[in-house]
Design a protein around this motif. Structure first.
Motif, PDB file in Angstrom:
ATOM      1  N   GLY A 617     -11.513 -48.363  25.226  1.00  0.00           N
ATOM      2  CA  GLY A 617     -10.319 -48.594  25.948  1.00  0.00           C
ATOM      3  C   GLY A 617     -10.522 -48.075  27.518  1.00  0.00           C
ATOM      4  N   TYR A 618     -11.529 -47.456  27.715  1.00  0.00           N
ATOM      5  CA  TYR A 618     -11.825 -46.895  29.093  1.00  0.00           C
ATOM      6  C   TYR A 618     -12.836 -47.608  29.772  1.00  0.00           C
ATOM      7  CZ  TYR A 618      -9.464 -42.666  26.714  1.00  0.00           C
ATOM      8  OH  TYR A 618      -8.663 -42.017  26.082  1.00  0.00           O
ATOM      9  N   GLY A 619     -13.321 -48.769  29.385  1.00  0.00           N
ATOM     10  CA  GLY A 619     -14.286 -49.546  30.148  1.00  0.00           C
ATOM     11  C   GLY A 619     -15.527 -49.287  29.511  1.00  0.00           C
ATOM     12  N   CYS A 620     -16.534 -50.002  30.054  1.00  0.00           N
ATOM     13  CA  CYS A 620     -17.895 -49.879  29.889  1.00  0.00           C
ATOM     14  C   CYS A 620     -18.829 -49.872  30.983  1.00  0.00           C
ATOM     15  CB  CYS A 620     -18.473 -50.890  28.966  1.00  0.00           C
ATOM     16  SG  CYS A 620     -17.825 -50.719  27.135  1.00  0.00           S
ATOM     17  N   VAL A 621     -19.897 -49.219  31.097  1.00  0.00           N
ATOM     18  CA  VAL A 621     -20.936 -49.483  32.211  1.00  0.00           C
ATOM     19  C   VAL A 621     -21.853 -50.512  31.684  1.00  0.00           C
ATOM     20  CG1 VAL A 621     -22.312 -47.430  31.505  1.00  0.00           C
ATOM     21  CG2 VAL A 621     -22.473 -48.297  33.673  1.00  0.00           C
ATOM     22  N   HIS A 622     -22.124 -51.479  32.684  1.00  0.00           N
ATOM     23  CA  HIS A 622     -22.992 -52.723  32.102  1.00  0.00           C
ATOM     24  C   HIS A 622     -24.228 -52.487  33.236  1.00  0.00           C
ATOM     25  CE1 HIS A 622     -19.359 -54.178  30.161  1.00  0.00           C
ATOM     26  NE2 HIS A 622     -18.769 -53.877  31.133  1.00  0.00           N
ATOM     27  N   VAL A 623     -25.360 -53.187  32.644  1.00  0.00           N
ATOM     28  CA  VAL A 623     -26.393 -53.115  33.396  1.00  0.00           C
ATOM     29  C   VAL A 623     -27.296 -54.630  33.091  1.00  0.00           C
ATOM     30  CG1 VAL A 623     -28.943 -52.209  34.039  1.00  0.00           C
ATOM     31  CG2 VAL A 623     -27.096 -50.669  33.905  1.00  0.00           C
ATOM     32  N   GLN A 624     -27.602 -55.353  33.849  1.00  0.00           N
ATOM     33  CA  GLN A 624     -28.326 -56.326  33.598  1.00  0.00           C
ATOM     34  C   GLN A 624     -29.600 -56.622  34.502  1.00  0.00           C
ATOM     35  OE1 GLN A 624     -25.690 -59.930  34.582  1.00  0.00           O
ATOM     36  NE2 GLN A 624     -24.751 -59.998  32.401  1.00  0.00           N
ATOM     37  N   ILE A 625     -30.828 -57.261  34.007  1.00  0.00           N
ATOM     38  CA  ILE A 625     -31.817 -57.658  34.572  1.00  0.00           C
ATOM     39  C   ILE A 625     -32.158 -58.922  34.787  1.00  0.00           C
ATOM     40  CG2 ILE A 625     -34.243 -57.360  34.430  1.00  0.00           C
ATOM     41  CD1 ILE A 625     -33.980 -54.742  33.254  1.00  0.00           C
ATOM     42  N   TRP A 626     -32.110 -59.421  36.000  1.00  0.00           N
ATOM     43  CA  TRP A 626     -32.127 -60.839  36.300  1.00  0.00           C
ATOM     44  C   TRP A 626     -33.597 -61.157  36.657  1.00  0.00           C
ATOM     45  CZ3 TRP A 626     -28.397 -64.824  37.276  1.00  0.00           C
ATOM     46  CH2 TRP A 626     -27.315 -64.559  36.811  1.00  0.00           C
ATOM     47  N   SER A 627     -34.462 -62.139  36.308  1.00  0.00           N
ATOM     48  CA  SER A 627     -35.657 -62.163  36.458  1.00  0.00           C
ATOM     49  C   SER A 627     -36.205 -63.651  35.906  1.00  0.00           C
ATOM     50  CB  SER A 627     -36.632 -61.387  35.933  1.00  0.00           C
ATOM     51  OG  SER A 627     -38.032 -61.401  36.102  1.00  0.00           O
ATOM     52  N   THR A 628     -37.243 -63.822  35.471  1.00  0.00           N
ATOM     53  CA  THR A 628     -37.486 -65.219  34.696  1.00  0.00           C
ATOM     54  C   THR A 628     -37.901 -64.692  33.316  1.00  0.00           C
ATOM     55  OG1 THR A 628     -38.287 -66.403  36.617  1.00  0.00           O
ATOM     56  CG2 THR A 628     -39.229 -67.073  34.453  1.00  0.00           C
ATOM     57  N   LYS A 629     -37.495 -65.420  32.305  1.00  0.00           N
ATOM     58  CA  LYS A 629     -38.034 -64.831  30.791  1.00  0.00           C
ATOM     59  C   LYS A 629     -39.173 -64.825  30.594  1.00  0.00           C
ATOM     60  CE  LYS A 629     -36.620 -63.860  26.460  1.00  0.00           C
ATOM     61  NZ  LYS A 629     -35.970 -62.608  26.220  1.00  0.00           N
ATOM     62  N   HIS A 630     -39.952 -63.738  30.278  1.00  0.00           N
ATOM     63  CA  HIS A 630     -41.212 -63.634  29.876  1.00  0.00           C
ATOM     64  C   HIS A 630     -41.574 -62.982  28.597  1.00  0.00           C
ATOM     65  CE1 HIS A 630     -45.588 -63.260  31.446  1.00  0.00           C
ATOM     66  NE2 HIS A 630     -45.460 -61.808  30.791  1.00  0.00           N
ATOM     67  N   TRP A 631     -41.141 -62.092  28.341  1.00  0.00           N
ATOM     68  CA  TRP A 631     -41.288 -61.285  26.922  1.00  0.00           C
ATOM     69  C   TRP A 631     -40.269 -61.519  25.975  1.00  0.00           C
ATOM     70  CZ3 TRP A 631     -46.015 -59.523  27.402  1.00  0.00           C
ATOM     71  CH2 TRP A 631     -46.327 -58.917  28.678  1.00  0.00           C
ATOM     72  N   THR A 632     -40.735 -61.585  24.555  1.00  0.00           N
ATOM     73  CA  THR A 632     -39.798 -61.478  23.421  1.00  0.00           C
ATOM     74  C   THR A 632     -39.795 -60.220  22.776  1.00  0.00           C
ATOM     75  OG1 THR A 632     -40.243 -63.871  23.103  1.00  0.00           O
ATOM     76  CG2 THR A 632     -39.418 -62.605  21.139  1.00  0.00           C
ATOM     77  N   VAL A 633     -38.577 -59.495  22.600  1.00  0.00           N
ATOM     78  CA  VAL A 633     -38.606 -58.225  22.060  1.00  0.00           C
ATOM     79  C   VAL A 633     -38.020 -58.124  20.777  1.00  0.00           C
ATOM     80  CG1 VAL A 633     -37.973 -55.912  22.683  1.00  0.00           C
ATOM     81  CG2 VAL A 633     -38.661 -57.271  24.466  1.00  0.00           C
ATOM     82  N   GLU A 634     -38.501 -57.235  19.790  1.00  0.00           N
ATOM     83  CA  GLU A 634     -37.990 -57.084  18.500  1.00  0.00           C
ATOM     84  C   GLU A 634     -38.103 -55.518  18.266  1.00  0.00           C
ATOM     85  OE1 GLU A 634     -40.024 -59.042  15.423  1.00  0.00           O
ATOM     86  OE2 GLU A 634     -39.688 -60.895  16.067  1.00  0.00           O
ATOM     87  N   SER A 635     -37.120 -55.110  17.757  1.00  0.00           N
ATOM     88  CA  SER A 635     -36.860 -53.342  17.606  1.00  0.00           C
ATOM     89  C   SER A 635     -36.307 -53.039  16.310  1.00  0.00           C
ATOM     90  CB  SER A 635     -36.200 -52.841  18.855  1.00  0.00           C
ATOM     91  OG  SER A 635     -34.660 -53.295  18.670  1.00  0.00           O
ATOM     92  N   GLU A 636     -36.578 -51.913  15.704  1.00  0.00           N
ATOM     93  CA  GLU A 636     -35.843 -51.278  14.490  1.00  0.00           C
ATOM     94  C   GLU A 636     -36.020 -49.833  14.701  1.00  0.00           C
ATOM     95  OE1 GLU A 636     -37.395 -51.566   9.675  1.00  0.00           O
ATOM     96  OE2 GLU A 636     -38.592 -52.241  11.279  1.00  0.00           O
ATOM     97  N   THR A 637     -34.631 -49.401  14.103  1.00  0.00           N
ATOM     98  CA  THR A 637     -34.178 -48.029  14.041  1.00  0.00           C
ATOM     99  C   THR A 637     -34.498 -47.721  12.548  1.00  0.00           C
ATOM    100  OG1 THR A 637     -33.270 -48.190  16.047  1.00  0.00           O
ATOM    101  CG2 THR A 637     -32.912 -46.091  14.542  1.00  0.00           C
ATOM    102  N   PHE A 638     -35.323 -46.641  12.257  1.00  0.00           N
ATOM    103  CA  PHE A 638     -35.369 -46.383  10.849  1.00  0.00           C
ATOM    104  C   PHE A 638     -34.235 -45.214  10.303  1.00  0.00           C
ATOM    105  CE2 PHE A 638     -39.836 -46.813  11.983  1.00  0.00           C
ATOM    106  CZ  PHE A 638     -39.887 -48.419  11.766  1.00  0.00           C
ATOM    107  N   ALA A 639     -34.249 -45.120   8.917  1.00  0.00           N
ATOM    108  CA  ALA A 639     -33.214 -44.229   8.541  1.00  0.00           C
ATOM    109  C   ALA A 639     -33.323 -42.793   9.149  1.00  0.00           C
ATOM    110  CB  ALA A 639     -33.242 -44.070   6.979  1.00  0.00           C
ATOM    111  N   ARG A 640     -32.296 -41.935   9.055  1.00  0.00           N
ATOM    112  CA  ARG A 640     -32.345 -40.467   9.707  1.00  0.00           C
ATOM    113  C   ARG A 640     -33.026 -39.710   8.766  1.00  0.00           C
ATOM    114  NH1 ARG A 640     -25.930 -39.458  11.942  1.00  0.00           N
ATOM    115  NH2 ARG A 640     -26.040 -41.033  13.348  1.00  0.00           N
ATOM    116  N   GLN A 641     -33.845 -38.643   9.339  1.00  0.00           N
ATOM    117  CA  GLN A 641     -34.512 -37.597   8.432  1.00  0.00           C
ATOM    118  C   GLN A 641     -34.038 -36.376   8.834  1.00  0.00           C
ATOM    119  OE1 GLN A 641     -38.912 -38.282   8.046  1.00  0.00           O
ATOM    120  NE2 GLN A 641     -38.504 -40.418   9.010  1.00  0.00           N
TER     121      GLN A 641
END
Length: 701
Positions: A617-641
């Protein structure tokens, strides 16, 4: 012939052998000597034989030639004991004499055969037994004994060397490594046995303890693996100078230490994670201005692991430790001590705050007050020193406000966002200004003089970049965007909003590195920042620019999603649920910065703003990067230890702020994969240990 001698008892005489002669006493004389009868008599009154030595010494006593028979060159008389006390028991030798000084002859009644013959006339056989005469001299016998000894020694050496070479490829029986038996195996088989038997150990977590706090690490992930071949080499091979090596083949080898291969970078990263539960960063002494007055904040020691000792302990004990590996905790002194800060305060800060400074530009002048000077000053550590840095561009702006007709800064061609939120290129405009570097140098010099006047020149400034340059960079679409929710603390929001406005429109050309700290610096009141909540060594307190870590984290994740090359960044010591685990970046410039590099062939323009969002309810900070699409990104966060529940901490610092218990501590791991046209180009892994958000109780100082 002389008459036969009268004897007291019958004696059987052996007949003389051919060529022998009878002596005067009727005994066989040495055939080599025929004694004359003149001048010598025996004890029995008979003429005694003249000794050869006598007539050889005196030729006048020699017998006639016809009485001399050809004989051997030497006569060796022998005696045979008859058992009578009057008989001699010792063997006579040439030169022995009887009573009266005469030469000793053979014993009475005993026939003595010529030398080399037995009594029966046959050749004499040498006596048997240990005292038998030898044809070899005594020296020859000694040499023979030495040769035999040397031969035996050489035989032993040959046998030893042969055994060493024969067993060189075999591990001594009874040998084991970390519980894996390899005794009696060849080198190749032993190496295979170790690779197989210790494979699980490399992926099994190992416990550590530091200052009573336990953690774990996975050896293989920490860059620790067994070098099976090198381990086997320590128990095999030819070691002629080490007889114990051959003895171990006989008596058994026992347990030997493994040889570990070490990936130094991975090991250092693992030690950094293991350090988190005990880490207390040292606090540098600082100099600041409050209301135009100089203040010195004292330094304090920190604590952490002895990295070198920890590396040795983990490397040597990960396979053999019976319990948790103990890691030593040491004091970490600050880089900037109280003495350094006090010297800077006296020599630089106090003179700057001593009064206003007049700035002369051409024929005009402007005045910078103490408040303006001190608000535009900061003290930063650099190479072990504390350096005063003045906000040159900000101070130039203050002068421009007083001399608006004189100073008109040039503006480069740059990107702005239009009413639709799309980037557009704005052409640059030439101008006249004062060099920020020249101004700050003149102000520091003037602060050390009683006149307190700084003189600077007016310079013409041209745009650095043209509109045409920027149009060709391919900035045309959003390639990534990221948002994080704000808190209810208005001072934090103020700093984030101000920082986002500075970042907005920033161009990062191909191959260039973006630094958030450089972009928004100086983090001072004159640049629009205020004091707000920060975390310093686990203590929640206030600091200039508090909240900018959220802008840093948001910008970092925009670069993360765009596939940019990630550089310097450091997650928080505690995790906040408004951020992704492990993918965050605190900011304490210049000690801690956030950087990434544009690894695409296109320009990248950042759009940053504070606005509404669905998560808060207090808003967000936003950041965008404008360019030409070059990379495709995949990510994975594993279970906590290694999850650790929060506890209660008492703090007596005057800047302490109480807080309730929050999130637990844990180890966060994950991976990002970057593809180009379906081909994997980069894999980036992270691993970070968060401390629990403990309840803070502020005690009286």
């Amino acid at each position: 012939m002389p008459p036969a001698p009268v004897m007291s008892s019958p004696v059987d005489l052996a007949p003389p052998t051919p060529g022998s002669a009878l002596g005067p006493d009727g005994l066989v004389a040495d055939p080599g000597v025929v004694a004359p009868q003149t001048g010598y008599e025996s004890a029995m009154g008979l003429p005694a034989p003249i000794p050869a030595s006598a007539w050889l010494a005196d030729p006048s006593t020699a017998p006639p030639a016809e009485q001399v028979e050809e004989a051997p060159a030497q006569w060796t008389p022998r005696t045979v004991s008859s058992g009578s006390p009057s008989r001699r028991s010792a063997e006579a030798r040439p030169g022995d004499q009887a009573a009266g000084g005469f030469p000793q002859g053979p014993p009475d009644g005993q026939y003595v055969p010529p030398a080399g013959q037995a009594p029966d006339g046959l050749p004499q056989r040498p006596p048997d037994g240990p005292h038998a005469p030898s044809d070899q001299p005594a020296g020859s016998k000694g040499r023979m004994v030495a040769l035999v000894a040397c031969g035996a020694l050489m035989l032993l050496v040959v046998v030893y060397v042969g055994a060493c070479f024969a067993m060189a490829d075999r591990v001594p029986r009874g040998t084991s490594v970390a519980g894996v038996s390899i005794g009696g195996m060849s080198r190749a088989d032993a190496a295979k046995a170790l690779d197989s038997g210790l494979a699980k150990a490399a992926t099994t977590p190992v416990a550590t303890v530091a200052d009573g706090k336990e953690s774990t690490f996975v050896p293989k992930e920490a860059g620790l693996t067994v070098d099976a071949k090198e381990t086997v080499k320590t128990a095999t091979g030819v070691r002629l100078a080490q007889p114990g090596q051959l003895w171990r083949h006989v008596a058994g080898g026992g347990a030997i230490d493994p040889v570990t291969k070490v990936d130094t970078k991975k090991l250092n990263d693992a030690i950094a994670v293991l350090e988190q539960p005990v880490l207390v960063e040292p606090v540098n002494a600082t100099v600041s201005f409050t209301g135009g007055k100089t203040e010195v904040t004292p330094a304090s020691d920190g604590e952490g692991l002895d990295a070198k000792a920890a590396a040795s302990a983990l490397t040597e004990q990960w396979l053999t430790a019976d319990g948790p590996i103990t890691l030593a905790v040491v004091t970490k002194p600050p880089v900037i001590t109280d003495a350094i800060a006090q010297k800077v305060a006296k020599e630089q800060a106090e003179p700057l705050a001593a009064g206003a400074i007049k700035v002369s530009v051409e024929a005009s002048s402007a005045t910078l007050s103490v408040e303006q000077l001190t608000n535009g000053a900061a003290f930063v550590p650099k190479d072990g020193a504390l350096v005063m840095v003045l906000d040159g561009p900000g101070l130039v702006g203050m002068i421009a406000q007083q001399l608006p007709t004189l100073l008109d800064n040039a503006s480069d061609a740059h990107f702005e966002f239009d009413a639709s939120g799309n980037p557009v290129v704005v052409a640059g405009v030439p101008g006249s200004t004062v060099s920020p570097e020249a101004l700050t140098a003149a102000l520091v010099k003037a602060s050390q003089t009683p006149q307190r006047t700084a003189t600077v020149a007016l310079v013409v400034s041209d745009p650095e970049h043209s509109k045409q340059d920027l149009d060709g960079l391919g900035v045309k679409e959003v390639v990534s965007t990221f948002s994080t929710p704000l808190t209810s603390e208005p001072r934090r929001t103020s700093n984030i909003t101000n920082g986002a406005s500075i970042v907005n429109g920033t161009l990062v050309r191909p191959g260039e590195t973006f630094s958030l700290g450089e972009t928004i610096s100086p983090i001072t009141a004159s640049n629009g920042f205020v004091e707000a909540g920060v975390i310093n060594n686990g203590i929640h307190t206030d600091g200039m620019g508090g909240g900018l870590s959220q802008l840093s984290t948001t910008t970092f994740n925009a670069a993360f999603e765009a596939g940019m090359e990630l550089g310097e960044h450091k997650p928080h010591s505690e995790w906040f649920n408004r951020y992704p685990e492990g993918r965050e970046s605190t900011l304490s410039y210049p000690e801690v910065d956030m950087k990434w590099t544009n690894n695409t062939p296109y320009g990248a323009v950042l759009k940053a703003w504070v606005g509404n969002c669905d998560k808060s309810g207090y808003g967000c900070v936003h950041v965008q990067i404008w360019s030409t699409k070059h990379w495709t990104v995949e990510s994975e966060t594993f279970a906590r230890q290694n999850v650790v529940a929060p506890s209660t901490v008492h703090i007596s610092s005057p800047k302490c702020q109480p807080s309730s218990a929050g999130n637990p501590g844990f180890l966060s791991t994950g991976v990002r994969r970057v593809y180009l046209n379906g081909e994997l180009k980069d894999t980036w892994k992270w691993s970070w240990r968060y401390s629990p958000t403990n309840q803070i109780v502020c005690d009286k100082p």
